[in-house]
Design a protein around this motif. Structure first.
Motif, PDB file in Angstrom:
ATOM      1  N   ILE A  35     -15.009 -29.454  60.721  1.00 10.37           N
ATOM      2  CA  ILE A  35     -15.880 -28.496  60.037  1.00 10.37           C
ATOM      3  C   ILE A  35     -15.309 -28.154  58.668  1.00 10.37           C
ATOM      4  O   ILE A  35     -16.031 -28.103  57.676  1.00 10.37           O
ATOM      5  N   ARG A  36     -14.006 -27.948  58.588  1.00 14.57           N
ATOM      6  CA  ARG A  36     -13.394 -27.622  57.303  1.00 14.57           C
ATOM      7  C   ARG A  36     -13.502 -28.806  56.346  1.00 14.57           C
ATOM      8  O   ARG A  36     -13.783 -28.635  55.164  1.00 14.57           O
ATOM      9  N   HIS A  37     -13.323 -30.019  56.858  1.00 14.70           N
ATOM     10  CA  HIS A  37     -13.435 -31.213  56.015  1.00 14.70           C
ATOM     11  C   HIS A  37     -14.863 -31.378  55.510  1.00 14.70           C
ATOM     12  O   HIS A  37     -15.078 -31.766  54.370  1.00 14.70           O
ATOM     13  N   GLU A  38     -15.843 -31.110  56.349  1.00 12.05           N
ATOM     14  CA  GLU A  38     -17.253 -31.241  55.950  1.00 12.05           C
ATOM     15  C   GLU A  38     -17.583 -30.272  54.825  1.00 12.05           C
ATOM     16  O   GLU A  38     -18.365 -30.584  53.930  1.00 12.05           O
ATOM     17  N   GLY A  39     -16.994 -29.091  54.842  1.00 12.01           N
ATOM     18  CA  GLY A  39     -17.241 -28.123  53.781  1.00 12.01           C
ATOM     19  C   GLY A  39     -16.673 -28.562  52.449  1.00 12.01           C
ATOM     20  O   GLY A  39     -17.194 -28.203  51.395  1.00 12.01           O
TER      21      GLY A  39
END
Length: 75
Positions: A35-39
């Protein structure tokens, strides 16, 4: 039925509970990192072009709607 002794309880704990908790936290951290990488992900060229085209279509539609309300066609 026999009662579970402390040694058997410890073995069951090590065999089932500890791996389950470790697996849970591995999945939790993997999802959190994803999720953090997608952001932080930078949009691809295709996504940027598609978004720009959609913005241009919306702008054109608004301009046409404004033009039609300001000067309606007379038949």
């Amino acid at each position: 039925m026999s009662a579970v002794g402390p040694a058997e309880a410890l073995i069951l704990l090590v065999i089932w509970v500890v791996p389950a908790v470790v697996l849970f936290f591995l999945i939790y951290w993997a999802v959190r990192l994803a999720i953090r990488h997608e952001g932080r992900r930078v949009p691809s060229l295709h996504e940027r072009v598609t978004a720009e085209r959609e913005a241009q279509r919306r702008e054109w539609a608004e301009r046409e709607a404004r033009r039609n309300t300001e000067a309606p066609d007379e038949l």
